[in-house]
Design a protein around this motif. Sequence first.
Motif, PDB file in Angstrom:
ATOM      1  N   LEU A   1       0.860  -1.187   0.000  1.00  0.00           N
ATOM      2  CA  LEU A   1       0.000   0.000   0.000  1.00  0.00           C
ATOM      3  C   LEU A   1       0.895   1.234   0.000  1.00  0.00           C
ATOM      4  O   LEU A   1       1.973   1.217   0.599  1.00  0.00           O
ATOM      5  CB  LEU A   1      -0.897   0.009   1.236  1.00  0.00           C
ATOM      6  CG  LEU A   1      -2.008  -1.049   1.264  1.00  0.00           C
ATOM      7  CD1 LEU A   1      -2.690  -1.067   2.628  1.00  0.00           C
ATOM      8  CD2 LEU A   1      -3.029  -0.794   0.160  1.00  0.00           C
ATOM      9  N   PRO A   2       0.458   2.295  -0.661  1.00  0.00           N
ATOM     10  CA  PRO A   2       1.291   3.503  -0.684  1.00  0.00           C
ATOM     11  C   PRO A   2       1.246   4.222   0.659  1.00  0.00           C
ATOM     12  O   PRO A   2       0.172   4.558   1.139  1.00  0.00           O
ATOM     13  CB  PRO A   2       0.617   4.351  -1.780  1.00  0.00           C
ATOM     14  CG  PRO A   2      -0.795   3.884  -1.828  1.00  0.00           C
ATOM     15  CD  PRO A   2      -0.807   2.445  -1.398  1.00  0.00           C
ATOM     16  N   LYS A   3       2.403   4.421   1.253  1.00  0.00           N
ATOM     17  CA  LYS A   3       2.442   5.077   2.565  1.00  0.00           C
ATOM     18  C   LYS A   3       3.463   6.198   2.582  1.00  0.00           C
ATOM     19  O   LYS A   3       4.462   6.149   1.872  1.00  0.00           O
ATOM     20  CB  LYS A   3       2.807   4.053   3.642  1.00  0.00           C
ATOM     21  CG  LYS A   3       1.698   3.071   3.882  1.00  0.00           C
ATOM     22  CD  LYS A   3       2.019   2.148   5.026  1.00  0.00           C
ATOM     23  CE  LYS A   3       0.899   1.134   5.169  1.00  0.00           C
ATOM     24  NZ  LYS A   3       1.290  -0.045   5.906  1.00  0.00           N
ATOM     25  N   THR A   4       3.194   7.167   3.439  1.00  0.00           N
ATOM     26  CA  THR A   4       4.178   8.224   3.647  1.00  0.00           C
ATOM     27  C   THR A   4       5.267   7.682   4.560  1.00  0.00           C
ATOM     28  O   THR A   4       5.125   6.599   5.133  1.00  0.00           O
ATOM     29  CB  THR A   4       3.542   9.443   4.352  1.00  0.00           C
ATOM     30  OG1 THR A   4       3.066   8.996   5.621  1.00  0.00           O
ATOM     31  CG2 THR A   4       2.385  10.002   3.548  1.00  0.00           C
ATOM     32  N   ARG A   5       6.297   8.485   4.773  1.00  0.00           N
ATOM     33  CA  ARG A   5       7.377   8.027   5.644  1.00  0.00           C
ATOM     34  C   ARG A   5       6.893   7.799   7.064  1.00  0.00           C
ATOM     35  O   ARG A   5       7.407   6.967   7.791  1.00  0.00           O
ATOM     36  CB  ARG A   5       8.537   9.026   5.615  1.00  0.00           C
ATOM     37  CG  ARG A   5       9.476   8.710   4.476  1.00  0.00           C
ATOM     38  CD  ARG A   5      10.519   9.779   4.245  1.00  0.00           C
ATOM     39  NE  ARG A   5      10.824   9.793   2.818  1.00  0.00           N
ATOM     40  CZ  ARG A   5      10.356  10.665   1.951  1.00  0.00           C
ATOM     41  NH1 ARG A   5       9.595  11.655   2.354  1.00  0.00           N
ATOM     42  NH2 ARG A   5      10.648  10.586   0.671  1.00  0.00           N
ATOM     43  N   SER A   6       5.858   8.547   7.456  1.00  0.00           N
ATOM     44  CA  SER A   6       5.337   8.347   8.818  1.00  0.00           C
ATOM     45  C   SER A   6       4.311   7.219   8.867  1.00  0.00           C
ATOM     46  O   SER A   6       3.678   6.979   9.889  1.00  0.00           O
ATOM     47  CB  SER A   6       4.721   9.649   9.332  1.00  0.00           C
ATOM     48  OG  SER A   6       3.657  10.035   8.489  1.00  0.00           O
ATOM     49  N   GLY A   7       4.126   6.537   7.739  1.00  0.00           N
ATOM     50  CA  GLY A   7       3.280   5.350   7.760  1.00  0.00           C
ATOM     51  C   GLY A   7       1.812   5.600   7.456  1.00  0.00           C
ATOM     52  O   GLY A   7       0.987   4.701   7.571  1.00  0.00           O
ATOM     53  N   LYS A   8       1.461   6.816   7.056  1.00  0.00           N
ATOM     54  CA  LYS A   8       0.061   7.112   6.757  1.00  0.00           C
ATOM     55  C   LYS A   8      -0.256   6.669   5.325  1.00  0.00           C
ATOM     56  O   LYS A   8       0.501   6.972   4.396  1.00  0.00           O
ATOM     57  CB  LYS A   8      -0.147   8.626   6.892  1.00  0.00           C
ATOM     58  CG  LYS A   8      -1.584   9.029   7.098  1.00  0.00           C
ATOM     59  CD  LYS A   8      -1.620  10.505   7.533  1.00  0.00           C
ATOM     60  CE  LYS A   8      -2.928  11.204   7.371  1.00  0.00           C
ATOM     61  NZ  LYS A   8      -4.138  10.613   7.035  1.00  0.00           N
ATOM     62  N   ILE A   9      -1.368   5.967   5.162  1.00  0.00           N
ATOM     63  CA  ILE A   9      -1.752   5.519   3.824  1.00  0.00           C
ATOM     64  C   ILE A   9      -2.169   6.717   2.978  1.00  0.00           C
ATOM     65  O   ILE A   9      -2.958   7.554   3.414  1.00  0.00           O
ATOM     66  CB  ILE A   9      -2.923   4.510   3.897  1.00  0.00           C
ATOM     67  CG1 ILE A   9      -2.453   3.227   4.574  1.00  0.00           C
ATOM     68  CG2 ILE A   9      -3.473   4.204   2.513  1.00  0.00           C
ATOM     69  CD1 ILE A   9      -3.544   2.232   4.854  1.00  0.00           C
ATOM     70  N   MET A  10      -1.628   6.784   1.770  1.00  0.00           N
ATOM     71  CA  MET A  10      -1.979   7.914   0.894  1.00  0.00           C
ATOM     72  C   MET A  10      -3.195   7.545   0.040  1.00  0.00           C
ATOM     73  O   MET A  10      -3.081   7.072  -1.079  1.00  0.00           O
ATOM     74  CB  MET A  10      -0.787   8.308   0.029  1.00  0.00           C
ATOM     75  CG  MET A  10       0.319   8.928   0.866  1.00  0.00           C
ATOM     76  SD  MET A  10       1.652   9.574  -0.132  1.00  0.00           S
ATOM     77  CE  MET A  10       0.884  11.007  -0.884  1.00  0.00           C
ATOM     78  N   ARG A  11      -4.363   7.812   0.625  1.00  0.00           N
ATOM     79  CA  ARG A  11      -5.611   7.444  -0.050  1.00  0.00           C
ATOM     80  C   ARG A  11      -5.808   8.188  -1.360  1.00  0.00           C
ATOM     81  O   ARG A  11      -6.469   7.713  -2.269  1.00  0.00           O
ATOM     82  CB  ARG A  11      -6.806   7.745   0.844  1.00  0.00           C
ATOM     83  CG  ARG A  11      -6.896   6.845   2.017  1.00  0.00           C
ATOM     84  CD  ARG A  11      -7.984   7.336   2.951  1.00  0.00           C
ATOM     85  NE  ARG A  11      -7.687   6.862   4.281  1.00  0.00           N
ATOM     86  CZ  ARG A  11      -7.950   5.622   4.669  1.00  0.00           C
ATOM     87  NH1 ARG A  11      -8.534   4.779   3.846  1.00  0.00           N
ATOM     88  NH2 ARG A  11      -7.620   5.227   5.870  1.00  0.00           N
ATOM     89  N   ARG A  12      -5.247   9.386  -1.410  1.00  0.00           N
ATOM     90  CA  ARG A  12      -5.364  10.192  -2.619  1.00  0.00           C
ATOM     91  C   ARG A  12      -4.877   9.403  -3.838  1.00  0.00           C
ATOM     92  O   ARG A  12      -5.527   9.397  -4.890  1.00  0.00           O
ATOM     93  CB  ARG A  12      -4.522  11.465  -2.415  1.00  0.00           C
ATOM     94  CG  ARG A  12      -4.360  12.360  -3.595  1.00  0.00           C
ATOM     95  CD  ARG A  12      -3.683  13.663  -3.182  1.00  0.00           C
ATOM     96  NE  ARG A  12      -2.319  13.510  -2.649  1.00  0.00           N
ATOM     97  CZ  ARG A  12      -1.242  13.260  -3.390  1.00  0.00           C
ATOM     98  NH1 ARG A  12      -1.342  13.089  -4.686  1.00  0.00           N
ATOM     99  NH2 ARG A  12      -0.046  13.155  -2.828  1.00  0.00           N
ATOM    100  N   LEU A  13      -3.762   8.687  -3.668  1.00  0.00           N
ATOM    101  CA  LEU A  13      -3.211   7.921  -4.791  1.00  0.00           C
ATOM    102  C   LEU A  13      -4.084   6.712  -5.104  1.00  0.00           C
ATOM    103  O   LEU A  13      -4.287   6.350  -6.257  1.00  0.00           O
ATOM    104  CB  LEU A  13      -1.779   7.472  -4.468  1.00  0.00           C
ATOM    105  CG  LEU A  13      -0.767   8.615  -4.334  1.00  0.00           C
ATOM    106  CD1 LEU A  13       0.589   8.069  -3.891  1.00  0.00           C
ATOM    107  CD2 LEU A  13      -0.621   9.383  -5.649  1.00  0.00           C
ATOM    108  N   LEU A  14      -4.612   6.106  -4.053  1.00  0.00           N
ATOM    109  CA  LEU A  14      -5.487   4.952  -4.277  1.00  0.00           C
ATOM    110  C   LEU A  14      -6.760   5.389  -4.995  1.00  0.00           C
ATOM    111  O   LEU A  14      -7.309   4.676  -5.832  1.00  0.00           O
ATOM    112  CB  LEU A  14      -5.824   4.286  -2.946  1.00  0.00           C
ATOM    113  CG  LEU A  14      -4.626   3.637  -2.249  1.00  0.00           C
ATOM    114  CD1 LEU A  14      -5.029   3.094  -0.887  1.00  0.00           C
ATOM    115  CD2 LEU A  14      -4.030   2.520  -3.114  1.00  0.00           C
ATOM    116  N   ARG A  15      -7.221   6.590  -4.658  1.00  0.00           N
ATOM    117  CA  ARG A  15      -8.409   7.125  -5.330  1.00  0.00           C
ATOM    118  C   ARG A  15      -8.107   7.348  -6.817  1.00  0.00           C
ATOM    119  O   ARG A  15      -8.947   7.098  -7.674  1.00  0.00           O
ATOM    120  CB  ARG A  15      -8.845   8.429  -4.652  1.00  0.00           C
ATOM    121  CG  ARG A  15     -10.335   8.488  -4.425  1.00  0.00           C
ATOM    122  CD  ARG A  15     -10.729   9.691  -3.572  1.00  0.00           C
ATOM    123  NE  ARG A  15     -10.450   9.488  -2.167  1.00  0.00           N
ATOM    124  CZ  ARG A  15      -9.792  10.342  -1.391  1.00  0.00           C
ATOM    125  NH1 ARG A  15      -9.324  11.479  -1.888  1.00  0.00           N
ATOM    126  NH2 ARG A  15      -9.592  10.072  -0.123  1.00  0.00           N
TER     127      ARG A  15
END
Length: 657
Positions: free
Chosen positions: A609-623
């Motif tokens: 899953l695409p995540k930022t360095r702090s581990g937050k999922i980047m839903r924008r990209l999944l959208r």
Amino acid sequence: MTDSSETLSNLLHEQRRFEPPRDFTASANVGAATYEQSEADRLVFWAEQAQRLQWESPWSEVLQWRPPFAKWFVGGTLNASVNCVDRHVAAGHGEQVAIHFEGEPGDTRTITYAELLEQVCRAANALTELGIEKGDRVAIYLPMIPEAVVAMLACARIGAPHSVVFGGFSSQALYDRIVDAEAKLVITSDGGYRRGAPSALKPAVDEALAKGRTTVEHVLVVVRTGQEIDWVDGRDVRWAEALERQPAKHEAPAHDAEHPLYILYTSGTTGKPKGILHTTGGYLTQVSYTHHAVFDLKPDSDVYWCAADIGWVTGHSYIVYGPLSNRATVVMYEGTPDTPHRGRWWELIAKYRVSILYCAPTAIRTFMKWGSDIPAQHDLSSLRLLGSVGEPINPEAWIWYRKVIGGDRTPVVDTWWQTETGAIMISPLPGVTSTKPGSATRPLPGIGADVVDNEGRPVPNGGGGFLVLTEPWPSMLRGIWGDDARYTETYWSRFPEQGYYFAGDGAKKDEDGDLWLLGRVDDVMNVSGHRISTTEVESALVSHPRVAEAAVVGATDPTTGQAIVAFVILRGGGDSDEGELLVRQLRDHVATEIGPIAKPRQIMLVPELPKTRSGKIMRRLLRDVAENRQLGDVTTLADSSVMDLIQAKLPTAAAED
Ligand code: WT7
């Protein structure tokens, strides 16, 4: 926000205007002067609206506001059930039809106000016999049948807050709500009719109550379909038998204006649904007033149909409490719009001479898809007003609704509100407001709403930001059941300095200052007008033994507004040989955990899953992936190759139903 900026600028260039028809204005319940009256003194205005109701004793103070906790009509007492039924009978309208019920198989029942009163009284007596006392909670899990209305009003009558659980929710969801509300009684039925066949409900109650210890003592069972059901002696009681042996009269006690009327669960940004609490006096005042003002109801001549389900707030406020407090004749339909054929709604409108119709954009878009020739085969000339609710209505759907259903003659009111607001907040007044397709226009009289920037400053006309409510309102939620901290945190901590209520919606003000709602700004999806949180669906997916991680996004969908798209990493890196079968199992699993409305449209099995360095999922990209778009900026990804990996795997098995 759900709309891309392109759609947004198209919206705001909408040039079409529709003025209220002159004859409509001439006889409208509410005229333009109301805005000024309400602005002169908001509390005086609401006190006047409260006089529409029958109070047993007067209030001493209109509003006691200890932010964020409100009390309206302090010290006043009334009974919601008396206001919805008894007083109309007492005023000589006992023979007026309260409910035209149409079952899906075509069976019908006509219930007058006098008959409704008798049913409600018997039900109130039956509840009392079952040990339900003022303050006890009652869960109602029923299809769209008149007993649902009777059950709600009987609870209101004795002061037992009801918690209606949508019949499409799973036994797990029902269990969670029963436990959270500590319900003492469940009212259900053997089943209901759905798409031409009986569909069971009682087994879900049995399953829910077998999941763990609950406070439930009895299950009251309406026989609707006659299908075979399990029976627990001593616990289960037949509705008809319980009511039959009761007296047909019941003396209604007066309840405090702030006595809890109901709890209704709705999705928030976390997995746990929130029990939204509404109380009696302020709620009834505002649903009654808004129903009178926005739907322009003439009790002697109108036939009103709100095509929502009683399991949602629209059903509570605009099938039951608003219309019945105004002595409306309401149509209630059990089934789906395409059973037995796609003209069923229009057939019903012609049959009952419905004059006011209230429904959701998702239904309108579905009808558009089915084609204008279907409604054209029916006589829709009785319609004089159309309403929309639940999600942003796209201008083309608005125009189609007005032209094809409303014969290009009926005003259309796009009404914005939420489970939490209890009643309509932003809407045109049909005899006053010049409407634009796609805009909910302006706050109703007595309501303060604005669009603000990140710091809580009102944006100028032409600007966009967050929708806030700037003043307390009578039907506002009084809290989240059992969780004051979450109430404060969810709604009042975004703009603490200004003390605004944060609605969770993005909005724009156009050059005239009219409001355009743009969808949620949080992790809440809106699927066919139903609120479902991404976290809720993710939790359901992760509870499946094969799922390691899941991310869910709402993708734009031409019919349902948004559709649920899930990205799933399998445990042990399982691969897509078993893909299609597993995807089907996972979709079914979500239906079991939450309900069929939460089934993802699509599940993509992905390696990462695409995540930022702090581990937050980047839903924008999944959208972007879910909506088949060019990927946005990927530079903040911890590992920028992840998106290549994901896209290499697509397209993946998608299921439809
Ligand atoms: C959310 C509330 C209100 C009863 C049904 C839904 C969206 C609702 C509109 C509208 C644009 C709308 C908002 C809101 N919404 N009505 N006319 N235009 N969006 O109640 O389940 O509590 O959902 O529905 O996003 O926050 P709910």
